[in-house]
Design a protein around this motif. Structure first.
Motif, PDB file in Angstrom:
ATOM      1  N   MET A  51     -19.117 -39.488  -7.861  1.00  0.00           N
ATOM      2  CA  MET A  51     -18.014 -39.835  -6.968  1.00  0.00           C
ATOM      3  C   MET A  51     -17.574 -41.271  -7.225  1.00  0.00           C
ATOM      4  O   MET A  51     -18.407 -42.159  -7.397  1.00  0.00           O
ATOM      5  N   THR A  52     -16.281 -41.488  -7.272  1.00  0.00           N
ATOM      6  CA  THR A  52     -15.715 -42.818  -7.486  1.00  0.00           C
ATOM      7  C   THR A  52     -14.843 -43.201  -6.301  1.00  0.00           C
ATOM      8  O   THR A  52     -14.041 -42.388  -5.822  1.00  0.00           O
ATOM      9  N   LYS A  53     -15.025 -44.423  -5.826  1.00  0.00           N
ATOM     10  CA  LYS A  53     -14.160 -44.924  -4.768  1.00  0.00           C
ATOM     11  C   LYS A  53     -12.941 -45.600  -5.392  1.00  0.00           C
ATOM     12  O   LYS A  53     -13.057 -46.320  -6.394  1.00  0.00           O
ATOM     13  N   LEU A  54     -11.786 -45.358  -4.832  1.00  0.00           N
ATOM     14  CA  LEU A  54     -10.551 -45.988  -5.279  1.00  0.00           C
ATOM     15  C   LEU A  54     -10.077 -46.950  -4.194  1.00  0.00           C
ATOM     16  O   LEU A  54      -9.995 -46.574  -3.020  1.00  0.00           O
ATOM     17  N   ILE A  55      -9.773 -48.183  -4.580  1.00  0.00           N
ATOM     18  CA  ILE A  55      -9.200 -49.166  -3.659  1.00  0.00           C
ATOM     19  C   ILE A  55      -7.794 -49.480  -4.133  1.00  0.00           C
ATOM     20  O   ILE A  55      -7.588 -50.029  -5.220  1.00  0.00           O
ATOM     21  N   LEU A  56      -6.814 -49.113  -3.323  1.00  0.00           N
ATOM     22  CA  LEU A  56      -5.410 -49.327  -3.650  1.00  0.00           C
ATOM     23  C   LEU A  56      -4.883 -50.529  -2.881  1.00  0.00           C
ATOM     24  O   LEU A  56      -5.264 -50.747  -1.726  1.00  0.00           O
ATOM     25  N   SER A  57      -4.000 -51.296  -3.495  1.00  0.00           N
ATOM     26  CA  SER A  57      -3.456 -52.477  -2.824  1.00  0.00           C
ATOM     27  C   SER A  57      -1.990 -52.667  -3.189  1.00  0.00           C
ATOM     28  O   SER A  57      -1.547 -52.295  -4.270  1.00  0.00           O
ATOM     29  N   THR A  58      -1.263 -53.259  -2.251  1.00  0.00           N
ATOM     30  CA  THR A  58       0.169 -53.506  -2.460  1.00  0.00           C
ATOM     31  C   THR A  58       0.480 -54.943  -2.841  1.00  0.00           C
ATOM     32  O   THR A  58       1.606 -55.225  -3.255  1.00  0.00           O
ATOM     33  N   SER A  59      -0.471 -55.861  -2.683  1.00  0.00           N
ATOM     34  CA  SER A  59      -0.200 -57.298  -2.725  1.00  0.00           C
ATOM     35  C   SER A  59       0.764 -57.645  -1.591  1.00  0.00           C
ATOM     36  O   SER A  59       1.012 -56.832  -0.705  1.00  0.00           O
ATOM     37  N   ASN A  60       1.321 -58.845  -1.630  1.00  0.00           N
ATOM     38  CA  ASN A  60       2.219 -59.303  -0.574  1.00  0.00           C
ATOM     39  C   ASN A  60       3.604 -58.708  -0.762  1.00  0.00           C
ATOM     40  O   ASN A  60       4.328 -59.076  -1.693  1.00  0.00           O
ATOM     41  N   ILE A  61       4.004 -57.795   0.104  1.00  0.00           N
ATOM     42  CA  ILE A  61       5.299 -57.140  -0.069  1.00  0.00           C
ATOM     43  C   ILE A  61       6.456 -58.019   0.404  1.00  0.00           C
ATOM     44  O   ILE A  61       7.621 -57.623   0.264  1.00  0.00           O
ATOM     45  N   MET A  62       6.147 -59.199   0.934  1.00  0.00           N
ATOM     46  CA  MET A  62       7.200 -60.137   1.314  1.00  0.00           C
ATOM     47  C   MET A  62       7.546 -61.089   0.185  1.00  0.00           C
ATOM     48  O   MET A  62       8.445 -61.920   0.320  1.00  0.00           O
ATOM     49  N   SER A  63       6.848 -60.982  -0.938  1.00  0.00           N
ATOM     50  CA  SER A  63       7.116 -61.867  -2.068  1.00  0.00           C
ATOM     51  C   SER A  63       8.374 -61.421  -2.786  1.00  0.00           C
ATOM     52  O   SER A  63       8.945 -60.371  -2.526  1.00  0.00           O
ATOM     53  N   GLY A  64       8.803 -62.201  -3.737  1.00  0.00           N
ATOM     54  CA  GLY A  64      10.099 -61.987  -4.376  1.00  0.00           C
ATOM     55  C   GLY A  64      10.252 -60.669  -5.097  1.00  0.00           C
ATOM     56  O   GLY A  64      11.376 -60.192  -5.282  1.00  0.00           O
ATOM     57  N   GLY A  65       9.150 -60.054  -5.531  1.00  0.00           N
ATOM     58  CA  GLY A  65       9.298 -58.848  -6.327  1.00  0.00           C
ATOM     59  C   GLY A  65       9.317 -57.562  -5.544  1.00  0.00           C
ATOM     60  O   GLY A  65       9.203 -56.482  -6.112  1.00  0.00           O
ATOM     61  N   SER A  66       9.462 -57.618  -4.237  1.00  0.00           N
ATOM     62  CA  SER A  66       9.326 -56.417  -3.422  1.00  0.00           C
ATOM     63  C   SER A  66      10.641 -55.999  -2.773  1.00  0.00           C
ATOM     64  O   SER A  66      10.686 -55.593  -1.640  1.00  0.00           O
ATOM     65  N   SER A  67      11.733 -56.085  -3.499  1.00  0.00           N
ATOM     66  CA  SER A  67      13.045 -55.776  -2.927  1.00  0.00           C
ATOM     67  C   SER A  67      13.155 -54.341  -2.458  1.00  0.00           C
ATOM     68  O   SER A  67      13.945 -54.011  -1.577  1.00  0.00           O
ATOM     69  N   PHE A 111      -3.991 -52.300   2.223  1.00  0.00           N
ATOM     70  CA  PHE A 111      -5.082 -51.800   1.392  1.00  0.00           C
ATOM     71  C   PHE A 111      -5.346 -50.365   1.824  1.00  0.00           C
ATOM     72  O   PHE A 111      -5.186 -50.015   2.993  1.00  0.00           O
ATOM     73  N   ALA A 112      -5.765 -49.547   0.867  1.00  0.00           N
ATOM     74  CA  ALA A 112      -6.129 -48.157   1.179  1.00  0.00           C
ATOM     75  C   ALA A 112      -7.339 -47.777   0.337  1.00  0.00           C
ATOM     76  O   ALA A 112      -7.497 -48.261  -0.791  1.00  0.00           O
ATOM     77  N   ALA A 113      -8.179 -46.925   0.900  1.00  0.00           N
ATOM     78  CA  ALA A 113      -9.356 -46.456   0.174  1.00  0.00           C
ATOM     79  C   ALA A 113      -9.326 -44.939   0.065  1.00  0.00           C
ATOM     80  O   ALA A 113      -8.821 -44.253   0.966  1.00  0.00           O
ATOM     81  N   HIS A 143     -12.640 -51.476 -13.189  1.00  0.00           N
ATOM     82  CA  HIS A 143     -13.710 -50.593 -12.746  1.00  0.00           C
ATOM     83  C   HIS A 143     -14.985 -51.391 -12.550  1.00  0.00           C
ATOM     84  O   HIS A 143     -15.430 -52.111 -13.448  1.00  0.00           O
ATOM     85  N   HIS A 144     -15.546 -51.305 -11.362  1.00  0.00           N
ATOM     86  CA  HIS A 144     -16.833 -51.927 -11.066  1.00  0.00           C
ATOM     87  C   HIS A 144     -17.884 -50.837 -11.174  1.00  0.00           C
ATOM     88  O   HIS A 144     -18.080 -50.047 -10.245  1.00  0.00           O
ATOM     89  N   ALA A 145     -18.554 -50.795 -12.316  1.00  0.00           N
ATOM     90  CA  ALA A 145     -19.475 -49.698 -12.602  1.00  0.00           C
ATOM     91  C   ALA A 145     -20.631 -49.635 -11.617  1.00  0.00           C
ATOM     92  O   ALA A 145     -21.031 -48.550 -11.177  1.00  0.00           O
ATOM     93  N   ALA A 146     -21.189 -50.779 -11.250  1.00  0.00           N
ATOM     94  CA  ALA A 146     -22.353 -50.792 -10.369  1.00  0.00           C
ATOM     95  C   ALA A 146     -22.018 -50.217  -8.997  1.00  0.00           C
ATOM     96  O   ALA A 146     -22.849 -49.543  -8.380  1.00  0.00           O
ATOM     97  N   LYS A 147     -20.805 -50.475  -8.507  1.00  0.00           N
ATOM     98  CA  LYS A 147     -20.392 -49.974  -7.205  1.00  0.00           C
ATOM     99  C   LYS A 147     -19.615 -48.658  -7.296  1.00  0.00           C
ATOM    100  O   LYS A 147     -19.280 -48.068  -6.266  1.00  0.00           O
ATOM    101  N   ALA A 148     -19.335 -48.203  -8.516  1.00  0.00           N
ATOM    102  CA  ALA A 148     -18.534 -46.992  -8.738  1.00  0.00           C
ATOM    103  C   ALA A 148     -17.193 -47.095  -8.005  1.00  0.00           C
ATOM    104  O   ALA A 148     -16.784 -46.193  -7.275  1.00  0.00           O
ATOM    105  N   VAL A 149     -16.523 -48.227  -8.212  1.00  0.00           N
ATOM    106  CA  VAL A 149     -15.244 -48.489  -7.561  1.00  0.00           C
ATOM    107  C   VAL A 149     -14.183 -48.782  -8.620  1.00  0.00           C
ATOM    108  O   VAL A 149     -14.427 -49.547  -9.564  1.00  0.00           O
ATOM    109  N   LEU A 150     -13.015 -48.170  -8.461  1.00  0.00           N
ATOM    110  CA  LEU A 150     -11.868 -48.457  -9.309  1.00  0.00           C
ATOM    111  C   LEU A 150     -10.813 -49.149  -8.460  1.00  0.00           C
ATOM    112  O   LEU A 150     -10.377 -48.608  -7.440  1.00  0.00           O
ATOM    113  N   TYR A 151     -10.390 -50.347  -8.879  1.00  0.00           N
ATOM    114  CA  TYR A 151      -9.372 -51.096  -8.157  1.00  0.00           C
ATOM    115  C   TYR A 151      -8.008 -50.814  -8.779  1.00  0.00           C
ATOM    116  O   TYR A 151      -7.816 -51.044  -9.986  1.00  0.00           O
TER     117      TYR A 151
END
Length: 336
Positions: free
Chosen positions: A1-17, A329-331, A76-84
């Protein structure tokens, strides 16, 4: 089993039109569009980095058609089985002013079908990501959203809203389950990580017994009045008596359905290519690519993906009322 961590970064920054043009959009639409934008930005950065390593002809790279693999822009953090997804980088995400200049609000969405026993660790995990992202030791307000709870179910003031909200994603949780979860949140306040606690979609009939059994009372109750003209009097009376702020929101309770997540991470025009198609269609595509002589890496991870939690964070500059930093953030879990 692999955990996925999804992120948007700051959506108020210039690239988030794509999300800034409509600040009233529902949170599920905002989450989906901002995740897609952040994935695209990371893919473009990976493609540019690849181009910089290629031989140059007259100042231009000979390889301008490279499509990066998801491995090029995730980590990928192999020890934690996490994909960012994408790779997390907290070095440039700090707030611009001192911590005391901000009101920082988090809203944590507990998702349908996830065991309640996981909530203590999931809550701390979600909070920790935000603290790292904003480079702060604590936040001012944490609001929690329980699956299957709708304000209109207990309000005679909104008779038409049940029909307007669409299908019910989950049955309402029993009070006992919510109390156990709340006790874990009280620990966060005791530790100084959270200043205030709040709930979402609680009508008077649910809020009253909840107050009677909690040590630390919620100071905020978020309610959705999209199809209502006013707050029902019983809730107004109770909130005034208990000194609870009633805030209006436009969030979706089931903010990240499984099908939406698979579409976001899957192959195809609207997908990030992290997941393979159902039925290992990606393997067939790889075979065709090899036969056609194409240098396209279409490999994706196989398995069933299940959303676990979503957290939304907002940092507002107090003296200006300006949202400086906002994101999600979402997992999820990927089971082979």
């Amino acid at each position: 089993m692999t955990k996925l961590i999804l992120s948007t970064s700051n959506i108020m920054s210039g690239g988030s039109s794509a999300v800034r043009h409509d600040m009233t959009s529902r949170s599920n639409a905002e989450l989906t569009s901002s995740l897609r934008m952040n994935f695209k930005a990371a893919q473009e950065d990976a493609a540019y980095a690849h181009m910089q390593t290629q031989p140059q002809t007259n100042g231009h790279s000979d390889d301008v058609s490279h499509t990066p693999s998801f491995r090029d822009w995730t980590s990928h953090h192999a020890a934690k089985a996490v994909l960012y997804v994408p790779t997390l980088d907290f070095t440039a995400s700090a707030l611009q002013e001192e911590r005391e200049q901000y009101d920082i609000t988090l809203k944590l969405f507990y998702l349908p079908g996830i065991p309640v026993a996981r909530r203590a660790s999931q809550t701390r995990e979600a909070l920790d990501f935000v603290l790292q992202e904003l480079h702060v030791p604590s936040i001012d307000l944490l609001i929690v959203s329980f699956p299957g709870i709708y304000f209109d179910e207990e309000s005679e003031g909104c008779p038409d809203k049940i029909q307007s909200r669409g299908p019910i994603e989950a049955d309402p949780e029993p009070l006992e389950t919510q109390i156990k979860t709340w006790q874990e949140l009280e620990k966060l306040k005791d530790e100084g990580l959270v200043g205030r606690l709040g709930v979402s979609e609680f009508g008077a009939e649910r809020l009253q017994p909840f107050l009677e059994r909690t040590r630390i009372k919620p100071s905020v109750d978020q309610i959705n009045l999209r199809d209502c003209c006013s707050v029902p009097r019983p809730l107004l009376t109770l909130a005034k008596k208990e000194k609870i702020d009633l805030l209006v929101h436009n969030d979706s309770t089931n903010i990240l359905p499984r099908g939406t997540l698979r579409e976001l991470l899957g192959p195809g025009e609207n997908g990030a290519g992290v997941l393979a198609n159902d039925g290992d269609m990606a393997g067939d595509k790889r075979k065709k690519n090899r036969e056609d002589g194409e240098a396209v890496d279409s490999e994706g991870m196989k398995g069933d993906v299940e959303p676990q939690w979503v957290i939304k964070y907002t940092a507002v500059v107090k003296n200006r009322g300006v949202v400086e930093n906002k994101g999600y953030f979402a997992a999820a879990e990927l089971k082979a």
